[in-house]
Motif scaffolding. Structure first.
Motif, PDB file in Angstrom:
ATOM      1  N   GLY A  46     -65.471  36.443 -30.435  1.00 33.17           N
ATOM      2  CA  GLY A  46     -66.639  35.625 -30.177  1.00 33.17           C
ATOM      3  C   GLY A  46     -66.306  34.145 -30.145  1.00 33.17           C
ATOM      4  O   GLY A  46     -65.147  33.736 -30.262  1.00 33.17           O
ATOM      5  N   SER A  47     -67.331  33.336 -30.018  1.00 32.17           N
ATOM      6  CA  SER A  47     -67.185  31.887 -29.956  1.00 32.17           C
ATOM      7  C   SER A  47     -66.497  31.354 -31.205  1.00 32.17           C
ATOM      8  O   SER A  47     -66.748  31.824 -32.308  1.00 32.17           O
ATOM      9  CB  SER A  47     -68.552  31.220 -29.819  1.00 32.17           C
ATOM     10  OG  SER A  47     -69.152  31.596 -28.608  1.00 32.17           O
ATOM     11  N   GLY A  48     -65.650  30.383 -31.009  1.00 34.86           N
ATOM     12  CA  GLY A  48     -65.010  29.696 -32.119  1.00 34.86           C
ATOM     13  C   GLY A  48     -63.718  30.311 -32.614  1.00 34.86           C
ATOM     14  O   GLY A  48     -63.045  29.731 -33.460  1.00 34.86           O
ATOM     15  N   GLU A  49     -63.346  31.477 -32.096  1.00 35.39           N
ATOM     16  CA  GLU A  49     -62.153  32.146 -32.609  1.00 35.39           C
ATOM     17  C   GLU A  49     -60.879  31.806 -31.846  1.00 35.39           C
ATOM     18  O   GLU A  49     -59.784  31.939 -32.388  1.00 35.39           O
ATOM     19  CB  GLU A  49     -62.371  33.655 -32.610  1.00 35.39           C
ATOM     20  CG  GLU A  49     -63.486  34.064 -33.564  1.00 35.39           C
ATOM     21  CD  GLU A  49     -63.642  35.554 -33.659  1.00 35.39           C
ATOM     22  OE1 GLU A  49     -62.832  36.169 -34.376  1.00 35.39           O
ATOM     23  OE2 GLU A  49     -64.552  36.094 -33.013  1.00 35.39           O
ATOM     24  N   LEU A  50     -61.009  31.382 -30.587  1.00 40.84           N
ATOM     25  CA  LEU A  50     -59.850  31.078 -29.759  1.00 40.84           C
ATOM     26  C   LEU A  50     -59.925  29.657 -29.212  1.00 40.84           C
ATOM     27  O   LEU A  50     -60.989  29.216 -28.771  1.00 40.84           O
ATOM     28  CB  LEU A  50     -59.763  32.044 -28.571  1.00 40.84           C
ATOM     29  CG  LEU A  50     -59.621  33.523 -28.884  1.00 40.84           C
ATOM     30  CD1 LEU A  50     -59.699  34.338 -27.598  1.00 40.84           C
ATOM     31  CD2 LEU A  50     -58.329  33.794 -29.621  1.00 40.84           C
ATOM     32  N   PHE A  51     -58.798  28.976 -29.204  1.00 37.29           N
ATOM     33  CA  PHE A  51     -58.656  27.696 -28.518  1.00 37.29           C
ATOM     34  C   PHE A  51     -58.032  28.042 -27.166  1.00 37.29           C
ATOM     35  O   PHE A  51     -56.940  28.588 -27.115  1.00 37.29           O
ATOM     36  CB  PHE A  51     -57.746  26.768 -29.321  1.00 37.29           C
ATOM     37  CG  PHE A  51     -57.626  25.395 -28.748  1.00 37.29           C
ATOM     38  CD1 PHE A  51     -58.506  24.402 -29.134  1.00 37.29           C
ATOM     39  CD2 PHE A  51     -56.632  25.095 -27.827  1.00 37.29           C
ATOM     40  CE1 PHE A  51     -58.395  23.119 -28.613  1.00 37.29           C
ATOM     41  CE2 PHE A  51     -56.522  23.818 -27.299  1.00 37.29           C
ATOM     42  CZ  PHE A  51     -57.407  22.830 -27.694  1.00 37.29           C
ATOM     43  N   GLN A  52     -58.738  27.750 -26.074  1.00 34.77           N
ATOM     44  CA  GLN A  52     -58.320  28.239 -24.771  1.00 34.77           C
ATOM     45  C   GLN A  52     -57.854  27.162 -23.816  1.00 34.77           C
ATOM     46  O   GLN A  52     -58.496  26.120 -23.679  1.00 34.77           O
ATOM     47  CB  GLN A  52     -59.476  28.979 -24.103  1.00 34.77           C
ATOM     48  CG  GLN A  52     -59.923  30.182 -24.881  1.00 34.77           C
ATOM     49  CD  GLN A  52     -61.040  30.887 -24.169  1.00 34.77           C
ATOM     50  OE1 GLN A  52     -60.975  31.118 -22.960  1.00 34.77           O
ATOM     51  NE2 GLN A  52     -62.071  31.245 -24.907  1.00 34.77           N
ATOM     52  N   VAL A  53     -56.729  27.465 -23.152  1.00 35.03           N
ATOM     53  CA  VAL A  53     -56.217  26.664 -22.046  1.00 35.03           C
ATOM     54  C   VAL A  53     -56.071  27.640 -20.887  1.00 35.03           C
ATOM     55  O   VAL A  53     -55.360  28.635 -21.003  1.00 35.03           O
ATOM     56  CB  VAL A  53     -54.852  26.022 -22.386  1.00 35.03           C
ATOM     57  CG1 VAL A  53     -54.297  25.272 -21.195  1.00 35.03           C
ATOM     58  CG2 VAL A  53     -54.971  25.123 -23.609  1.00 35.03           C
ATOM     59  N   ARG A  54     -56.767  27.358 -19.785  1.00 33.82           N
ATOM     60  CA  ARG A  54     -56.753  28.295 -18.663  1.00 33.82           C
ATOM     61  C   ARG A  54     -56.423  27.560 -17.365  1.00 33.82           C
ATOM     62  O   ARG A  54     -56.957  26.494 -17.090  1.00 33.82           O
ATOM     63  CB  ARG A  54     -58.108  28.996 -18.536  1.00 33.82           C
ATOM     64  CG  ARG A  54     -58.413  29.847 -19.774  1.00 33.82           C
ATOM     65  CD  ARG A  54     -59.671  30.631 -19.642  1.00 33.82           C
ATOM     66  NE  ARG A  54     -59.470  31.718 -18.667  1.00 33.82           N
ATOM     67  CZ  ARG A  54     -60.447  32.515 -18.257  1.00 33.82           C
ATOM     68  NH1 ARG A  54     -61.683  32.341 -18.696  1.00 33.82           N
ATOM     69  NH2 ARG A  54     -60.197  33.474 -17.391  1.00 33.82           N
ATOM     70  N   VAL A  55     -55.529  28.180 -16.591  1.00 28.09           N
ATOM     71  CA  VAL A  55     -55.148  27.673 -15.274  1.00 28.09           C
ATOM     72  C   VAL A  55     -54.652  28.865 -14.460  1.00 28.09           C
ATOM     73  O   VAL A  55     -54.063  29.799 -15.020  1.00 28.09           O
ATOM     74  CB  VAL A  55     -54.058  26.576 -15.380  1.00 28.09           C
ATOM     75  CG1 VAL A  55     -52.768  27.121 -15.983  1.00 28.09           C
ATOM     76  CG2 VAL A  55     -53.796  25.925 -14.032  1.00 28.09           C
ATOM     77  N   ALA A  56     -54.913  28.859 -13.168  1.00 31.15           N
ATOM     78  CA  ALA A  56     -54.439  29.953 -12.316  1.00 31.15           C
ATOM     79  C   ALA A  56     -52.942  30.146 -12.520  1.00 31.15           C
ATOM     80  O   ALA A  56     -52.169  29.200 -12.473  1.00 31.15           O
ATOM     81  CB  ALA A  56     -54.752  29.656 -10.854  1.00 31.15           C
ATOM     82  N   GLY A  57     -52.548  31.379 -12.805  1.00 31.06           N
ATOM     83  CA  GLY A  57     -51.140  31.692 -13.002  1.00 31.06           C
ATOM     84  C   GLY A  57     -50.621  31.419 -14.400  1.00 31.06           C
ATOM     85  O   GLY A  57     -49.428  31.518 -14.640  1.00 31.06           O
TER      86      GLY A  57
END
Length: 169
Positions: A46-57
């Motif tokens: 759920g919210s708050g559990e992961l620090f996310q960095v997202r980019v294609a590939g």
């Protein structure tokens, strides 16, 4: 406001008032921007559990690595997971011969650096996740030192869309 509260009530594992006070994610994720591979969904969180960095590939790009440095240094996040996934369009584009726009060429360049001759798409995706995981410590002294001291672990994984299984690489 009502939508946010409904989402928190239904799926948040952390008290929403605690999230207002700050964040303490237990993992940082470098994953593809593909809409089918939302990290909360993949890992059932759920919210708050992961620090996310997202980019294609799921490439280890400068701003993404800087964001991971923040997660490690400030948030004291003990785990970085690099997620590659089946059918990744960015890896497929990097393997292809079709002309791309200049910005897409920039995007796939680090993926091309990870490619090995003779790999099929699945092998290329897995190799790219492993390459991105290595790039994080090669390009960030802060994260390399945290890894060497045992403050952070970095794990590349492969998510299979068909089976829903995650495999450590």
């Amino acid at each position: 406001m009502q939508i946010k509260q409904a989402i928190f009530d239904e799926s948040c594992h952390i008290n929403p008032q605690a999230l207002v006070q700050g964040q303490r994610p237990w993992a940082a994720i470098l994953s593809c921007a593909d809409a089918r591979v939302a990290p909360e969904w993949i890992f059932g969180l759920g919210s708050g559990e992961l620090f996310q960095v997202r980019v294609a590939g799921n490439s280890a790009f400068n701003d993404g690595i800087a964001s991971l440095e923040y997660a490690v240094a400030v948030l004291e996040t003990p785990l970085i997971v690099v997620v590659g996934h089946s059918g990744c369009g960015a890896v497929k584009a990097a393997m292809g011969k079709e002309p791309l726009t200049p910005l897409l060429e920039d995007l796939v360049q680090p993926i091309r650096e990870s490619l090995r001759s003779g790999d099929d798409l699945t092998q290329a995706i897995q190799g790219n996740a492993q390459y991105a995981a290595r790039q994080i410590t090669q390009r960030s002294n802060l994260i390399a030192e945290a890894k060497d001291s045992g403050k952070v672990r970095i794990i590349p994984v492969y998510f299979d869309l068909n089976s829903g299984l995650i495999s450590k690489l």
